[in-house]
Design a protein around this motif. Structure first.
Motif, PDB file in Angstrom:
ATOM      1  N   ASN A  70       1.526 -27.841   5.040  1.00 36.81           N
ATOM      2  CA  ASN A  70       1.645 -26.438   4.634  1.00 36.81           C
ATOM      3  C   ASN A  70       2.041 -26.310   3.174  1.00 36.81           C
ATOM      4  N   LEU A  71       1.456 -25.308   2.498  1.00 37.96           N
ATOM      5  CA  LEU A  71       1.913 -24.938   1.163  1.00 37.96           C
ATOM      6  C   LEU A  71       3.110 -24.016   1.356  1.00 37.96           C
ATOM      7  N   ASP A  77       2.433 -21.730 -12.544  1.00 38.74           N
ATOM      8  CA  ASP A  77       1.134 -21.068 -12.596  1.00 38.74           C
ATOM      9  C   ASP A  77       0.144 -21.598 -11.552  1.00 38.74           C
ATOM     10  N   ASP A  78      -0.121 -22.892 -11.548  1.00 38.10           N
ATOM     11  CA  ASP A  78      -1.035 -23.478 -10.567  1.00 38.10           C
ATOM     12  C   ASP A  78      -0.361 -24.618  -9.793  1.00 38.10           C
ATOM     13  N   ARG A  79       0.947 -24.557  -9.702  1.00 39.23           N
ATOM     14  CA  ARG A  79       1.716 -25.600  -9.001  1.00 39.23           C
ATOM     15  C   ARG A  79       2.393 -25.027  -7.771  1.00 39.23           C
ATOM     16  N   PHE A  80       2.444 -25.866  -6.745  1.00 44.58           N
ATOM     17  CA  PHE A  80       2.973 -25.442  -5.454  1.00 44.58           C
ATOM     18  C   PHE A  80       3.796 -26.556  -4.841  1.00 44.58           C
ATOM     19  N   LYS A  81       4.625 -26.195  -3.896  1.00 38.06           N
ATOM     20  CA  LYS A  81       5.384 -27.159  -3.105  1.00 38.06           C
ATOM     21  C   LYS A  81       4.637 -27.313  -1.783  1.00 38.06           C
ATOM     22  N   THR A  86       6.499 -35.568   6.957  1.00 34.89           N
ATOM     23  CA  THR A  86       7.342 -36.635   6.411  1.00 34.89           C
ATOM     24  C   THR A  86       8.095 -36.250   5.149  1.00 34.89           C
ATOM     25  N   GLY A  87       7.754 -35.107   4.547  1.00 34.25           N
ATOM     26  CA  GLY A  87       8.455 -34.731   3.330  1.00 34.25           C
ATOM     27  C   GLY A  87       7.704 -33.713   2.503  1.00 34.25           C
ATOM     28  N   GLU A  88       8.198 -33.519   1.269  1.00 37.60           N
ATOM     29  CA  GLU A  88       7.627 -32.534   0.351  1.00 37.60           C
ATOM     30  C   GLU A  88       7.161 -33.214  -0.922  1.00 37.60           C
ATOM     31  N   ILE A  89       6.127 -32.609  -1.551  1.00 42.49           N
ATOM     32  CA  ILE A  89       5.618 -33.112  -2.829  1.00 42.49           C
ATOM     33  C   ILE A  89       5.045 -31.932  -3.604  1.00 42.49           C
ATOM     34  N   ASP A  90       5.085 -32.030  -4.932  1.00 40.88           N
ATOM     35  CA  ASP A  90       4.485 -31.002  -5.781  1.00 40.88           C
ATOM     36  C   ASP A  90       2.984 -31.239  -5.853  1.00 40.88           C
ATOM     37  N   VAL A  91       2.220 -30.148  -5.825  1.00 46.13           N
ATOM     38  CA  VAL A  91       0.769 -30.237  -5.934  1.00 46.13           C
ATOM     39  C   VAL A  91       0.287 -29.256  -6.991  1.00 46.13           C
ATOM     40  N   PRO A 122       6.554 -37.025  -8.919  1.00 42.18           N
ATOM     41  CA  PRO A 122       5.114 -37.244  -8.745  1.00 42.18           C
ATOM     42  C   PRO A 122       4.402 -35.960  -8.317  1.00 42.18           C
ATOM     43  N   LEU A 123       3.133 -35.882  -8.679  1.00 41.74           N
ATOM     44  CA  LEU A 123       2.332 -34.681  -8.465  1.00 41.74           C
ATOM     45  C   LEU A 123       0.965 -35.088  -7.910  1.00 41.74           C
ATOM     46  N   VAL A 124       0.421 -34.262  -7.050  1.00 43.13           N
ATOM     47  CA  VAL A 124      -0.944 -34.488  -6.562  1.00 43.13           C
ATOM     48  C   VAL A 124      -1.837 -33.437  -7.195  1.00 43.13           C
ATOM     49  N   ARG A 125      -2.877 -33.899  -7.883  1.00 49.38           N
ATOM     50  CA  ARG A 125      -3.869 -33.002  -8.476  1.00 49.38           C
ATOM     51  C   ARG A 125      -4.958 -32.772  -7.427  1.00 49.38           C
ATOM     52  N   VAL A 126      -4.942 -31.608  -6.822  1.00 54.91           N
ATOM     53  CA  VAL A 126      -5.809 -31.301  -5.690  1.00 54.91           C
ATOM     54  C   VAL A 126      -7.220 -30.940  -6.153  1.00 54.91           C
ATOM     55  N   SER A 127      -8.209 -31.583  -5.540  1.00 57.93           N
ATOM     56  CA  SER A 127      -9.610 -31.300  -5.861  1.00 57.93           C
ATOM     57  C   SER A 127     -10.329 -30.628  -4.695  1.00 57.93           C
TER      58      SER A 127
END
Length: 131
Positions: A70-71, A77-81, A86-91, A122-127
């Motif tokens: 889930n977001l 601006d274009d970043r989300f949690k 298992t946990g949280e990460i920035d995307v 760390p960040l995930v760049r979502v495509s």
């Protein structure tokens, strides 16, 4: 006589084209099996190895990842949690990836992208986003 030969040739060419259309393509029939019942074949994003946030944090920079979760909230601006079990990460999700779809925190989504460990955290760049 030449007109008859031309007419016969033209007629045979048209019948070959019509006959070719009957082969191949999508034909009506039974409904396909649900994804969980498929044993082989292409299943789109289901074929991608679904990782977890916990595992991603141990992966190398640039690794391809796919998550299901889930977001939670917009952080910039274009970043989300993003959170999975298992946990949280920035995307980072550009507006073009949303493709005008509305996503709410209670919607289960699948995200695919690349891991950027040069960012702290760390960040995930979502495509790709699938709702």
């Amino acid at each position: 006589m030449d007109k008859k030969v031309l007419f016969i040739l033209l007629g045979s060419l048209l019948s070959v084209g019509a006959h070719a259309e009957e082969k191949g393509g999508l034909k009506p029939g039974e409904a396909p099996p649900p994804p969980h019942a498929m044993d082989e074949g292409y299943r789109g994003i289901e074929d991608a190895r679904i990782s977890t946030v916990e595992k991603a944090k141990e992966m190398h920079d640039g690794a391809s990842v796919s998550f299901r979760g889930n977001l939670l909230k917009k952080t910039a601006d274009d970043r989300f949690k993003f959170r999975d079990k298992t946990g949280e990460i920035d995307v980072q999700i550009p507006p073009s990836v949303f493709d005008e779809r509305e996503v709410k925190p209670d919607h289960l989504v699948t995200l695919s992208g690349s891991l950027d460990k040069k960012q702290d955290p760390p960040l995930v760049r979502v495509s790709h986003l699938e709702k």
